[in-house]
Design an enzyme around this catalytic site. Structure first.
Site, PDB file in Angstrom:
ATOM      1  CB  SER A   1     -23.179  25.454  21.131  1.00 22.44           C
ATOM      2  OG  SER A   1     -23.304  26.478  22.090  1.00 22.44           O
TER       3      SER A   1
ATOM      4  CE  LYS B   1     -25.231  27.696  16.550  1.00 19.42           C
ATOM      5  NZ  LYS B   1     -24.215  27.146  17.499  1.00 19.42           N
TER       6      LYS B   1
ATOM      7  CB  SER C   1     -25.937  28.254  20.664  1.00 19.41           C
ATOM      8  OG  SER C   1     -24.744  27.855  20.021  1.00 19.41           O
TER       9      SER C   1
END
Length: 471
Positions: free
Chosen positions: A180, A81, A156
């Site tokens: 997320s 990420k 996210s």
């Protein structure tokens, strides 16, 4: 064999690599080729590290040729990420302020995965500083859902989830404060585990004691997520609440007899609005577990106070983490959160801590009666990618961009592990996950139940067609 490799479970690819039926270089090339083929439409892997991946893969093949013992993630393609620091590789946090930022050191999960033999394919898209459950930012734009390119991939960790669903990588990391890891897993038909805080230790120079945000694994199967957990979890002195248990806890078999497992099923977590399409899919989950021998009852955990506690603690965190950034150079979601943080008083923090303590003890009593809680991950299926957030759920207006994620962030306050596992599809073919929650530190229970559910349903095996958007 390259086209066959992209959707093989990581555990199966690992077996082929260890048997030398395929090389790490071949696996890396297949992954990079898939990124080139489809990511122009999905926009999941925003920084591709092809040269690094090929060099790592060649080094692993050379080590195998010398007779060295392969690591537990030997040759498996992974993407991190874009909130996760990677030494020498651009890490933007989804913010124009950091568009050219290159960290000097790796985050713990990166160090552990690399040492275990994982091959770095690149960085995955995230909203600015991970703010929100829709992956879009001013640096890279929006990530699209591989199952329907007109829809959101969630967030996210939306780039990670989309990259997995599209066959670009075998494994991915993510992080979860308000859902997320779980929300994008639900939206993209993959697995996301929010571990017990401290299970995967984090490092924060400004909020070392903050427990709402946690790193965790994402994968296409529960066994693959457990494999990654076995590497990235385990004690580290960088976190004051790091769990002492070793990551090898997650390396064993996940098969488990669910006979007599005590399951509470809450279709709306005590009254939250849920889109009828999502509700219809998750309503099938209790029957699956009952068919595996579990004792399933309709029951709600009293989550009163979770809304207030989460919002106060989140607002305080945003002020602490981002209050020093120029307000006119961050996006509206970050600016709003920081502004909320400026309004938090000492009395608010005291109230939030009391509420969180009451929730912890109520949940402990609840899990004395039930082994797991089954609930929706998200209150809605994937929404149109052009919409910044969900404004209405089942006819109920949402007051702000956070409110539609309550089914995930209410659980975040409990200090409990929770996983999203594929549960089925809406009539339009949009993925829906179900949330499996257990008491704190019972991460392995969550994974075993999720594994049994996955094996019984097979929903995770359905692949996206990646057809171009209509019109």
């Amino acid at each position: 064999m390259g086209s066959e490799l992209i959707y093989l479970p990581a555990t199966e690819t690992l077996a082929l690599l260890r048997a030398r039926e395929v090389s790490a270089l071949e696996v890396a090339e297949a992954s990079l080729r898939r990124v080139e083929e489809v990511d122009g439409r999905v926009n999941a892997v925003v920084t591709v590290t092809a040269d690094l991946a090929l060099a790592q893969a060649r080094a692993l093949d050379d080590a195998m040729a010398r007779g060295e013992e392969p690591g537990p993630l030997h040759g498996l393609p992974i993407a991190y990420k874009d909130l996760t620091d990677t030494a020498g590789v651009r890490t933007t946090y989804g913010s124009p302020l950091f568009a050219d930022h290159v960290p000097g050191s790796d985050a713990l999960v990166v160090r552990r995965a690399r040492a275990a033999g994982a091959v770095t394919i690149g960085k995955t898209n995230t909203p600015e500083f991970g703010t929100g459950s829709h992956t879009v930012n001013a640096v890279f734009g929006a990530t699209r859902n591989p199952y329907d390119l007109t829809r959101s991939a969630g967030g996210s960790s939306g780039g990670s989830a989309a990259a997995l669903a599209a066959g670009m990588v075998a494994l991915a990391d993510g992080s979860d404060m308000g859902g997320s890891l779980r929300n994008p897993a639900s939206f993209c038909n993959v697995v996301g585990l929010r571990p017990t805080p401290g299970r995967v230790p984090d490092h924060s120079p400004t909020a070392a004691w903050f427990t709402l945000g946690v790193p965790g694994p994402m994968a296409r199967t529960v066994a693959d997520a457990a494999l990654l957990m076995s590497v990235i979890s385990g004690f580290a002195p960088t976190s004051p609440f790091a769990v002492r248990e070793d990551g090898s806890l997650f390396a064993g078999p996940l098969e488990s007899d669910l006979s007599g497992l005590r399951v509470a099923y809450s279709p709306d977590l005590g009254g939250l609005p849920v889109d009828p399409r999502t509700a219809a899919v998750t309503a099938r989950a209790p029957e699956v577990l009952a068919g595996l021998g579990a004792r399933v009852e309709r029951a709600d955990l009293d989550l009163s106070g979770a809304e207030d506690a989460f919002r106060v603690l989140r607002a305080w965190h945003y002020l602490n983490a981002f209050g020093g950034l120029p307000a006119d150079q961050v996006g509206p979601n970050v600016a709003w959160n920081v502004d909320q943080g400026r309004r938090v008083t000492a009395a608010d923090l005291a109230r939030a801590e009391r509420l969180r303590s009451l929730l912890f003890h109520r949940a402990a009593a609840f899990f004395d009666t039930y082994d797991v809680l089954l609930a929706p991950v998200s209150q809605v299926p994937p929404f149109p990618v052009e919409e910044p957030y969900v404004t209405e759920v089942a006819g109920t207006p949402m007051p702000d961009y956070l409110a539609w994620m309550r089914s995930a962030y209410w659980i975040s306050v409990l200090h409990a592990p929770a996983a999203s596992v594929p549960c089925g599809f809406t009539p339009e073919g949009l993925p829906v996950g179900v949330q499996i929650i257990a008491r704190p530190w019972a991460d392995l229970t969550v994974l075993k139940v999720a594994h049994a559910f996955e094996r019984a349903t097979g929903h995770g095996a359905r692949r996206p067609s990646l057809s171009p958007p209509s019109g």
